[in-house]
Structures are given as structure tokens and as C-alpha cells.
Write a protein that holds these residues in place. Structure first.
Motif, PDB file in Angstrom:
ATOM      1  N   ARG A  78       3.991   5.734  -5.567  1.00 42.04           N
ATOM      2  CA  ARG A  78       3.899   5.849  -7.030  1.00 42.04           C
ATOM      3  C   ARG A  78       2.867   6.909  -7.417  1.00 42.04           C
ATOM      4  O   ARG A  78       3.095   7.714  -8.328  1.00 42.04           O
ATOM      5  CB  ARG A  78       3.508   4.504  -7.642  1.00 42.04           C
ATOM      6  CG  ARG A  78       4.543   3.414  -7.509  1.00 42.04           C
ATOM      7  CD  ARG A  78       4.133   2.179  -8.309  1.00 42.04           C
ATOM      8  NE  ARG A  78       4.889   1.016  -7.885  1.00 42.04           N
ATOM      9  CZ  ARG A  78       4.456   0.118  -7.007  1.00 42.04           C
ATOM     10  NH1 ARG A  78       3.249   0.245  -6.465  1.00 42.04           N
ATOM     11  NH2 ARG A  78       5.206  -0.911  -6.671  1.00 42.04           N
ATOM     12  N   THR A  79       1.738   6.900  -6.729  1.00 42.79           N
ATOM     13  CA  THR A  79       0.669   7.855  -7.033  1.00 42.79           C
ATOM     14  C   THR A  79       1.112   9.283  -6.758  1.00 42.79           C
ATOM     15  O   THR A  79       0.907  10.187  -7.583  1.00 42.79           O
ATOM     16  CB  THR A  79      -0.582   7.532  -6.198  1.00 42.79           C
ATOM     17  OG1 THR A  79      -1.044   6.216  -6.531  1.00 42.79           O
ATOM     18  CG2 THR A  79      -1.692   8.539  -6.467  1.00 42.79           C
ATOM     19  N   ARG A 100      -2.016   6.247 -17.176  1.00 46.24           N
ATOM     20  CA  ARG A 100      -1.600   6.657 -15.827  1.00 46.24           C
ATOM     21  C   ARG A 100      -0.746   7.918 -15.936  1.00 46.24           C
ATOM     22  O   ARG A 100       0.480   7.844 -15.916  1.00 46.24           O
ATOM     23  CB  ARG A 100      -0.827   5.522 -15.148  1.00 46.24           C
ATOM     24  CG  ARG A 100      -1.680   4.300 -14.861  1.00 46.24           C
ATOM     25  CD  ARG A 100      -0.876   3.163 -14.270  1.00 46.24           C
ATOM     26  NE  ARG A 100      -0.082   2.476 -15.274  1.00 46.24           N
ATOM     27  CZ  ARG A 100       0.575   1.333 -15.048  1.00 46.24           C
ATOM     28  NH1 ARG A 100       0.540   0.783 -13.850  1.00 46.24           N
ATOM     29  NH2 ARG A 100       1.276   0.751 -16.006  1.00 46.24           N
ATOM     30  N   GLU A 156       0.831  -1.205   0.000  1.00 45.36           N
ATOM     31  CA  GLU A 156       0.000   0.000   0.000  1.00 45.36           C
ATOM     32  C   GLU A 156       0.866   1.255   0.000  1.00 45.36           C
ATOM     33  O   GLU A 156       0.564   2.238  -0.696  1.00 45.36           O
ATOM     34  CB  GLU A 156      -0.919   0.006   1.219  1.00 45.36           C
ATOM     35  CG  GLU A 156      -2.053  -1.008   1.147  1.00 45.36           C
ATOM     36  CD  GLU A 156      -2.909  -0.986   2.402  1.00 45.36           C
ATOM     37  OE1 GLU A 156      -3.047   0.103   2.999  1.00 45.36           O
ATOM     38  OE2 GLU A 156      -3.426  -2.044   2.792  1.00 45.36           O
ATOM     39  N   ARG A 193       3.283   9.062 -14.960  1.00 47.19           N
ATOM     40  CA  ARG A 193       4.105   7.899 -14.610  1.00 47.19           C
ATOM     41  C   ARG A 193       5.437   7.897 -15.352  1.00 47.19           C
ATOM     42  O   ARG A 193       6.480   7.582 -14.769  1.00 47.19           O
ATOM     43  CB  ARG A 193       3.336   6.616 -14.905  1.00 47.19           C
ATOM     44  CG  ARG A 193       3.950   5.380 -14.256  1.00 47.19           C
ATOM     45  CD  ARG A 193       2.932   4.268 -14.170  1.00 47.19           C
ATOM     46  NE  ARG A 193       3.477   3.115 -13.482  1.00 47.19           N
ATOM     47  CZ  ARG A 193       4.090   2.106 -14.099  1.00 47.19           C
ATOM     48  NH1 ARG A 193       4.231   2.133 -15.409  1.00 47.19           N
ATOM     49  NH2 ARG A 193       4.554   1.082 -13.426  1.00 47.19           N
ATOM     50  N   ASN A 197       2.464   1.665  -3.468  1.00 44.06           N
ATOM     51  CA  ASN A 197       1.460   2.152  -4.419  1.00 44.06           C
ATOM     52  C   ASN A 197       1.157   3.629  -4.183  1.00 44.06           C
ATOM     53  O   ASN A 197       1.002   4.408  -5.136  1.00 44.06           O
ATOM     54  CB  ASN A 197       0.175   1.333  -4.301  1.00 44.06           C
ATOM     55  CG  ASN A 197       0.323  -0.069  -4.866  1.00 44.06           C
ATOM     56  OD1 ASN A 197       1.207  -0.326  -5.693  1.00 44.06           O
ATOM     57  ND2 ASN A 197      -0.531  -0.984  -4.431  1.00 44.06           N
TER      58      ASN A 197
END
Length: 212
Positions: free
Chosen positions: A24-25, A107, A18, A110, A21
Motif C-alpha cells: 500500500r505504501t 495519506r 507487513e 492513496r 502494508n
């Protein structure tokens, strides 16, 4: 020097995933500079103290993210250059570029995040070897494509497959960055078409090609 830290593994790695992730966001949306441990845990909806339970610091988290970038590159290279493929060099680069473009459209932020992570690695002594490994992976993938094409065409070029592979890696890396900076002004199709023409001409004047 290469890093030697081992990721902190627990019986249940769900929280670690989590946090990765969430990082990354945040990086894709706000950039590496804004990616603090507090922003990461806020994005993940976890207590701030949870970050240091799973990671010794941001450096360890960034190390894992960059390692994932390298592995993703290898997977993409294998996908666009499968064994037995009859695609030409320019077509393989075009296919790889389309993978990157589709990923960015799906995305947003990214692809730029990849460049930011590379710059971070170059500025961080403990992570610098990861940047070297990343670009070594670029060259390795491109050199495989170049060497395969040269063997198929019976072509001999200065520097061999290694030099051509490095040229292809530079073209690909620069084309993605140019497209990110100026999507309307860049023209990847023309660049790949020109590359195709130049390689075709190089094949006709190669000493080995003329000896066929």
C-alpha cells in the motif's frame, strides 16, 4: 471469470500483513508500475524470498488489496448514509467526498492508488471481475441513497432509483478524480450544490410529486 485463489494463510499472518502494508505504501508513493516484489519486501524490511512464501505472486497480492478497497467503500457508504439519516442526496455525496479528501490529505497518494488498482484489474484478465465488483459496489451504495430519497420525496424519475444511483456514482467517481488531477481548479461544492438544485427541480415536476 472470477478469481478462485484462496489467500495463503499461515499460523502467524503478521508477515503477510507487513507485506500488504508495504505494498500500500509503495503504490501510494510510487504507483502500481513501480510496485515490484523486491520493492515491497524492501519497504517491509523483509528478505525478498519472504514474498513468495506468503503470496503466489503480485496478482494475488493485488487481488487482496482490491478486495479491501471494495470493503472500505461499503464501510464509507454506511458511515455517510446511516439508517434514519435526514441528509439529502447531495449532502450525502458531499460527506462521502469529504471522507475521500480527508483520507488523501492524511495519506497522500492513496486515492490515486485506488484508481491505479482499478486500471490494473481491467488490464489483468484474472482480476477483471474485481473491477466489475468494485463499480457494482459503487452503484449499489449510490442506488440505496437514490431509492431512499425518491421514496421520501414521492418522486418518480426515468430509470428509477437505479438510473439515479448510477448517475450519483458517476458524479462521485468523476469528482474525486477531477479533484486529484486539479485540486485548485475543481469546485466540488458548486457541483454538489448544482446537483441539489437539479434534484429539487426534478422533484417538483415528477408526476408522483404533482399528485401529492
Amino acid at each position: 471469470m472470477p478469481t478462485t485463489r484462496s489467500p495463503r494463510r499461515r499460523p502467524d499472518d503478521a508477515r503477510r500483513v507487513e507485506l500488504l502494508n508495504a505494498a500500500r505504501t509503495v503504490i501510494a508513493r510510487e504507483g502500481v508500475g513501480a510496485t515490484t516484489t523486491r520493492r515491497i519486501t524492501q519497504e517491509a524490511g523483509l528478505p525478498h524470498g519472504m514474498f513468495h512464501y506468503w503470496f503466489s505472486g503480485k496478482e494475488e497480492l493485488f487481488e487482496e488489496l482490491i478486495t479491501e478497497v471494495i470493503e472500505e467503500l461499503r464501510q464509507h457508504a454506511a458511515a455517510v448514509s446511516p439508517d434514519g439519516s435526514d441528509l439529502g442526496v447531495a449532502d450525502r455525496l458531499r460527506a462521502a467526498f469529504e471522507v475521500a479528501r480527508h483520507d488523501e490529505e492524511k495519506r497522500p497518494g492513496r486515492q490515486l492508488a485506488f484508481y491505479e488498482l482499478t486500471a490494473l484489474a481491467l488490464r489483468t484478465p484474472a482480476l477483471r471481475d474485481l473491477a466489475r465488483r468494485q463499480y457494482a459496489a459503487y452503484r449499489e451504495a449510490s442506488t440505496e441513497v437514490a431509492a431512499s430519497w425518491m421514496a421520501e420525496q414521492n418522486v418518480d424519475l426515468p430509470g428509477g432509483g437505479q438510473a439515479l444511483g448510477e448517475l450519483l456514482a458517476v458524479v462521485m467517481d468523476g469528482m474525486i478524480l477531477a479533484w486529484l488531477a486539479d485540486p485548485e481548479g475543481s469546485n466540488p461544492d458548486q457541483v454538489f450544490a448544482l446537483l441539489d438544485t437539479l434534484l429539487a427541480r426534478a422533484a417538483t415536476v415528477s408526476p408522483e410529486a404533482t399528485d401529492k
